[in-house]
Design a protein around this motif. Structure first.
Motif, PDB file in Angstrom:
ATOM      1  N   VAL A 122      32.315  25.319  27.248  1.00 37.30           N
ATOM      2  CA  VAL A 122      32.930  25.767  28.501  1.00 37.30           C
ATOM      3  C   VAL A 122      32.163  25.212  29.696  1.00 37.30           C
ATOM      4  CG1 VAL A 122      33.449  27.785  29.921  1.00 37.30           C
ATOM      5  CG2 VAL A 122      33.903  27.848  27.464  1.00 37.30           C
ATOM      6  N   PHE A 123      30.840  25.230  29.596  1.00 40.43           N
ATOM      7  CA  PHE A 123      29.994  24.741  30.678  1.00 40.43           C
ATOM      8  C   PHE A 123      30.284  23.278  30.985  1.00 40.43           C
ATOM      9  CE2 PHE A 123      25.991  22.663  31.957  1.00 40.43           C
ATOM     10  CZ  PHE A 123      25.727  23.349  33.123  1.00 40.43           C
ATOM     11  N   MET A 124      30.437  22.451  29.943  1.00 39.93           N
ATOM     12  CA  MET A 124      30.677  21.022  30.168  1.00 39.93           C
ATOM     13  C   MET A 124      32.012  20.771  30.855  1.00 39.93           C
ATOM     14  SD  MET A 124      28.974  18.955  26.972  1.00 39.93           S
ATOM     15  CE  MET A 124      29.678  19.910  25.633  1.00 39.93           C
ATOM     16  N   VAL A 125      33.009  21.592  30.562  1.00 36.43           N
ATOM     17  CA  VAL A 125      34.289  21.473  31.266  1.00 36.43           C
ATOM     18  C   VAL A 125      34.076  21.697  32.761  1.00 36.43           C
ATOM     19  CG1 VAL A 125      36.587  22.467  31.577  1.00 36.43           C
ATOM     20  CG2 VAL A 125      35.661  22.147  29.268  1.00 36.43           C
ATOM     21  N   GLY A 126      33.304  22.731  33.097  1.00 38.27           N
ATOM     22  CA  GLY A 126      33.013  23.011  34.507  1.00 38.27           C
ATOM     23  C   GLY A 126      32.247  21.889  35.180  1.00 38.27           C
ATOM     24  N   VAL A 127      31.308  21.284  34.449  1.00 40.28           N
ATOM     25  CA  VAL A 127      30.516  20.180  35.009  1.00 40.28           C
ATOM     26  C   VAL A 127      31.401  18.968  35.293  1.00 40.28           C
ATOM     27  CG1 VAL A 127      28.669  18.529  34.528  1.00 40.28           C
ATOM     28  CG2 VAL A 127      28.356  20.940  33.980  1.00 40.28           C
ATOM     29  N   ILE A 128      32.326  18.695  34.401  1.00 37.47           N
ATOM     30  CA  ILE A 128      33.245  17.561  34.607  1.00 37.47           C
ATOM     31  C   ILE A 128      34.048  17.755  35.889  1.00 37.47           C
ATOM     32  CG2 ILE A 128      35.314  16.431  33.695  1.00 37.47           C
ATOM     33  CD1 ILE A 128      34.143  16.952  30.872  1.00 37.47           C
ATOM     34  N   LEU A 129      34.546  18.958  36.118  1.00 35.33           N
ATOM     35  CA  LEU A 129      35.311  19.237  37.338  1.00 35.33           C
ATOM     36  C   LEU A 129      34.444  19.070  38.580  1.00 35.33           C
ATOM     37  CD1 LEU A 129      37.391  22.376  36.255  1.00 35.33           C
ATOM     38  CD2 LEU A 129      38.186  20.016  36.479  1.00 35.33           C
ATOM     39  N   GLN A 130      33.206  19.564  38.525  1.00 33.11           N
ATOM     40  CA  GLN A 130      32.316  19.427  39.684  1.00 33.11           C
ATOM     41  C   GLN A 130      32.008  17.971  39.972  1.00 33.11           C
ATOM     42  OE1 GLN A 130      28.897  22.358  39.806  1.00 33.11           O
ATOM     43  NE2 GLN A 130      29.714  22.853  37.787  1.00 33.11           N
ATOM     44  N   THR A 131      31.780  17.200  38.911  1.00 38.09           N
ATOM     45  CA  THR A 131      31.450  15.785  39.089  1.00 38.09           C
ATOM     46  C   THR A 131      32.608  15.026  39.729  1.00 38.09           C
ATOM     47  OG1 THR A 131      30.049  15.895  37.109  1.00 38.09           O
ATOM     48  CG2 THR A 131      30.639  13.709  37.922  1.00 38.09           C
ATOM     49  N   ALA A 132      33.817  15.422  39.387  1.00 39.28           N
ATOM     50  CA  ALA A 132      35.008  14.738  39.916  1.00 39.28           C
ATOM     51  C   ALA A 132      35.360  15.172  41.329  1.00 39.28           C
ATOM     52  CB  ALA A 132      36.197  14.992  38.994  1.00 39.28           C
ATOM     53  N   SER A 133      34.718  16.215  41.850  1.00 38.38           N
ATOM     54  CA  SER A 133      35.128  16.802  43.130  1.00 38.38           C
ATOM     55  C   SER A 133      34.812  15.895  44.315  1.00 38.38           C
ATOM     56  CB  SER A 133      34.433  18.152  43.333  1.00 38.38           C
ATOM     57  OG  SER A 133      33.045  17.982  43.526  1.00 38.38           O
ATOM     58  N   THR A 134      35.695  15.967  45.308  1.00 39.06           N
ATOM     59  CA  THR A 134      35.451  15.304  46.598  1.00 39.06           C
ATOM     60  C   THR A 134      35.683  16.276  47.744  1.00 39.06           C
ATOM     61  OG1 THR A 134      37.745  14.524  46.629  1.00 39.06           O
ATOM     62  CG2 THR A 134      36.074  13.009  45.762  1.00 39.06           C
ATOM     63  N   GLY A 135      35.974  17.509  47.403  1.00 42.10           N
ATOM     64  CA  GLY A 135      36.211  18.527  48.415  1.00 42.10           C
ATOM     65  C   GLY A 135      35.786  19.883  47.905  1.00 42.10           C
ATOM     66  N   LEU A 136      36.072  20.901  48.691  1.00 44.31           N
ATOM     67  CA  LEU A 136      35.593  22.249  48.370  1.00 44.31           C
ATOM     68  C   LEU A 136      36.270  22.829  47.129  1.00 44.31           C
ATOM     69  CD1 LEU A 136      33.846  24.668  49.279  1.00 44.31           C
ATOM     70  CD2 LEU A 136      35.822  25.455  50.617  1.00 44.31           C
ATOM     71  N   GLY A 137      37.591  22.650  46.999  1.00 46.47           N
ATOM     72  CA  GLY A 137      38.342  23.331  45.952  1.00 46.47           C
ATOM     73  C   GLY A 137      37.859  23.045  44.550  1.00 46.47           C
ATOM     74  N   LEU A 138      37.659  21.763  44.223  1.00 49.66           N
ATOM     75  CA  LEU A 138      37.313  21.394  42.853  1.00 49.66           C
ATOM     76  C   LEU A 138      35.869  21.770  42.513  1.00 49.66           C
ATOM     77  CD1 LEU A 138      38.895  20.235  40.539  1.00 49.66           C
ATOM     78  CD2 LEU A 138      38.072  17.946  41.143  1.00 49.66           C
ATOM     79  N   ILE A 139      34.971  21.664  43.483  1.00 53.72           N
ATOM     80  CA  ILE A 139      33.584  22.024  43.177  1.00 53.72           C
ATOM     81  C   ILE A 139      33.454  23.528  42.973  1.00 53.72           C
ATOM     82  CG2 ILE A 139      32.682  22.332  45.544  1.00 53.72           C
ATOM     83  CD1 ILE A 139      30.153  20.830  44.537  1.00 53.72           C
ATOM     84  N   VAL A 140      34.240  24.308  43.722  1.00 52.28           N
ATOM     85  CA  VAL A 140      34.231  25.758  43.540  1.00 52.28           C
ATOM     86  C   VAL A 140      34.821  26.122  42.178  1.00 52.28           C
ATOM     87  CG1 VAL A 140      35.254  27.926  44.341  1.00 52.28           C
ATOM     88  CG2 VAL A 140      34.213  26.352  45.976  1.00 52.28           C
ATOM     89  N   ALA A 141      35.946  25.501  41.815  1.00 54.83           N
ATOM     90  CA  ALA A 141      36.562  25.763  40.515  1.00 54.83           C
ATOM     91  C   ALA A 141      35.620  25.363  39.382  1.00 54.83           C
ATOM     92  CB  ALA A 141      37.886  25.013  40.397  1.00 54.83           C
ATOM     93  N   GLY A 142      34.983  24.210  39.534  1.00 50.18           N
ATOM     94  CA  GLY A 142      34.062  23.747  38.499  1.00 50.18           C
ATOM     95  C   GLY A 142      32.867  24.667  38.332  1.00 50.18           C
ATOM     96  N   ARG A 143      32.315  25.138  39.443  1.00 49.95           N
ATOM     97  CA  ARG A 143      31.167  26.043  39.356  1.00 49.95           C
ATOM     98  C   ARG A 143      31.572  27.396  38.773  1.00 49.95           C
ATOM     99  NH1 ARG A 143      26.309  25.357  41.349  1.00 49.95           N
ATOM    100  NH2 ARG A 143      26.049  27.442  42.236  1.00 49.95           N
ATOM    101  N   LEU A 144      32.790  27.850  39.056  1.00 53.55           N
ATOM    102  CA  LEU A 144      33.261  29.101  38.469  1.00 53.55           C
ATOM    103  C   LEU A 144      33.370  28.973  36.947  1.00 53.55           C
ATOM    104  CD1 LEU A 144      34.427  31.975  38.798  1.00 53.55           C
ATOM    105  CD2 LEU A 144      36.689  30.911  39.035  1.00 53.55           C
ATOM    106  N   ILE A 145      33.982  27.884  36.465  1.00 54.29           N
ATOM    107  CA  ILE A 145      34.133  27.686  35.023  1.00 54.29           C
ATOM    108  C   ILE A 145      32.775  27.466  34.358  1.00 54.29           C
ATOM    109  CG2 ILE A 145      35.072  26.116  33.273  1.00 54.29           C
ATOM    110  CD1 ILE A 145      37.453  25.669  35.195  1.00 54.29           C
TER     111      ILE A 145
END
Length: 547
Positions: A122-145
């Motif tokens: 589960v953690f790695m899924v969240g890290v992938i989302l954070q790495t792909a982020s370029t704005g607030l929404g995706l980094i917040v979603a990634g850190r939540l997951i």
């Protein structure tokens, strides 16, 4: 299963023979699980530096870069807004809170190891989302997951190590988890320091993406370790419990040491089931809150002790330094390289923690928590007073940094590992996974609360307390000192089953003088052949469940 069909388990009345001698193999197998602290610490630490990186601030806020030679006053406002800072930092803790609660169930359904491996995934899924982020929404979603994954691991790693470790080194092994957290924080600071001046997405993507490595190492490594023997006892699978216990202790399955330890685990579990019978799924949670508030051994009292212990650890204020230190040092206005100061405070954290490996087994849990709280509150009040009276003087700021480092030393060698050790020891087997999960969730709940409110306390666009915030942390550490003296029992040198007996027969302030005098196997029933009464074995096997 009828009693006469139950397997024979050798048992003893000798309190000194319920655990095998320690071997290096057993020590290393238990110690590897502490590696989980690295990715917990790294994930907690990298955000401190990322939030202060010029490119990340520019990307998130649209503010122009300060020109070359800009004054400290101009640079003071080139920061994330308080609400954005609060959201990015605290959303991880919100995920970990719920992740820890869910892990309490999963650990009894699928086992301790598989829960940890699931958390890594589960953690790695969240890290992938954070790495792909370029704005607030995706980094917040990634850190939540990612938070859900951290919650799984942070709760169950403590449970796993406490249940597998020999009693003589259990405190040191669990303290190794806190040491791994400090290593993770240090690695995060080093990576942040290396990428801070990049003016592209690599400045924050590199620190974020590296986290996947720690999760892969932990998940792959834990798959080769044995399951907790106490998990198998809870499920009624005593043959499996004997097999993994033999592997953990480096003894043959038919060794007296293995048989005696297994008998004590089984007898204690049977005793606890008699005290608080198991029922439905919901009752398995409500059992955590049964018993008298004034009886130290009641489930309610233990649950309050575990959850409040983790609350107090957060109240020490140390995560203010690790989450907001770079921003705080920047706002002091007299420090030319706040990233370097944050790196130094993290290094102090790392080198101080190993001291606890020896002290927690030599002096015990209770003295470390009492004296650690005293040392921290003195340092915090000194920092607050100096910063309030003469905070613009560079010499005073250097003295403040020195006392912040001493304060971190006290935390790292006492409350940092001590709180984790205690919560892994105080719960009986029927509620242990839920109790540790609730305690860990409390840590993350208060972590979330503190990370939400702190930007509003110290942000230049909000409270702007500056060094005065240490008056708050000092006051809370005073509460930690009183709490440790009145409520924390001494568990040094006792098996998890002996901790149960100690809590029944003494009070926290007298607990250090308690010595084991009988075994649960001896009290519940030994046969003339020196085996555990077959009806006890049959009952535990028959009641084996996931509840």
């Amino acid at each position: 299963m009828p009693a006469d069909g139950a397997p024979e388990v050798s048992a003893t009345n000798d309190v000194d023979r319920i655990e095998a001698p320690i071997t290096w193999k057993a020590y290393l197998m238990c110690a590897f699980a502490a590696f989980g602290g690295i990715y917990f610490g790294y994930d907690s630490g990298y955000i401190n530096g990322v939030k202060a990186m010029p490119y990340f601030i520019h990307q998130q806020t649209g503010l122009p870069y300060p020109p070359e030679g800009a004054s400290a006053a101009d640079r003071e406002y080139f920061v994330l807004e308080s609400w954005r800072d609060s959201l990015i930092t605290s959303i991880l803790s919100a995920g970990t809170f719920f992740g820890a609660i869910i892990a309490g169930d999963l650990a009894d359904f699928i086992g301790r190891r598989l829960t940890i491996i699931s958390g890594c995934t589960v953690f790695m899924v969240g890290v992938i989302l954070q790495t792909a982020s370029t704005g607030l929404g995706l980094i917040v979603a990634g850190r939540l997951i990612a938070g859900f994954g951290v919650g799984f691991v942070s709760a169950i790693i403590i449970l796993y190590m406490s249940e597998c470790s020999p009693k003589k080194i259990r405190g040191a092994v669990v303290a190794g988890y806190q040491f791994a957290i400090t290593i993770g924080l240090l690695l995060a600071s080093c990576v942040d320091y290396a990428t801070q001046n990049r003016l592209d997405t690599g400045s924050y993507r590199i620190p974020i993406a590296i986290q996947m490595l720690w999760a892969l190492i932990l998940g792959a490594g834990i798959a080769f370790l044995p399951e907790s023997p106490r998990y198998f006892v809870k499920r009624g699978k005593l043959d499996n419990a004997a097999t993994v216990l033999a592997r953990l202790r480096g003894q043959p399955v038919d060794s007296e040491y293995v048989q005696y330890e297994l008998a004590e685990i089984v007898a204690n579990h049977e005793y606890e089931l008699q005290v608080v019978p198991q029922g439905s799924y919901w009752s398995s949670w409500t059992n955590c809150f049964k018993g008298s508030l004034f009886k130290p051994s009641s489930n309610l009292r233990r649950t309050i002790l575990g959850t409040s212990m983790q609350m107090m650890q957060q109240w020490t204020g140390v995560n203010f330094v690790f989450y907001f230190g770079t921003t705080f040092f920047t706002q002091l206005g007299t420090i030319s390289n706040p990233f370097l100061i944050s790196l130094i405070t993290t290094l102090v954290n790392v080198v101080s923690t190993p001291i606890s490996f020896w002290t927690i087994e030599r002096f015990g849990r209770r003295p470390l928590l009492i004296w650690g709280a005293l040392g921290m509150l003195v340092c915090e009040f000194l920092v607050a007073i100096m910063g309030t009276v003469d905070g613009s003087n560079p010499a005073t700021v250097r003295a403040m940094i020195a006392f912040i480092c001493i304060y971190i030393f006290f935390f790292a060698s006492t409350w940092g590992p001590g709180a984790w050790v205690v919560i892994g020891e105080i719960f009986p087997l029927p509620i242990r996974s839920r109790g540790v999960a609730l305690s860990t969730a409390s840590n993350w709940l208060w972590n979330c609360i503190i990370t939400v409110i702190t930007p509003y306390l110290v942000g230049v666009d909000r409270g702007n307390l500056g060094p005065k915030v240490f008056f708050l942390w000092g006051s809370l550490c005073t509460a930690c000192f009183v709490y440790a003296y009145l409520l924390v029992p001494e568990t040094k040198g006792l098996s998890l089953e002996q901790v149960d007996k100690m809590l029944e027969e003494t009070t926290p302030r007298n607990s250090s003088r308690w010595v084991p005098h009988s075994t649960f196997a001896g009290e519940l029933g030994l046969t003339e052949k020196g085996t555990l009464a077959p009806e006890i074995v049959a009952d535990v096997e028959g009641k084996g469940s996931v509840a």
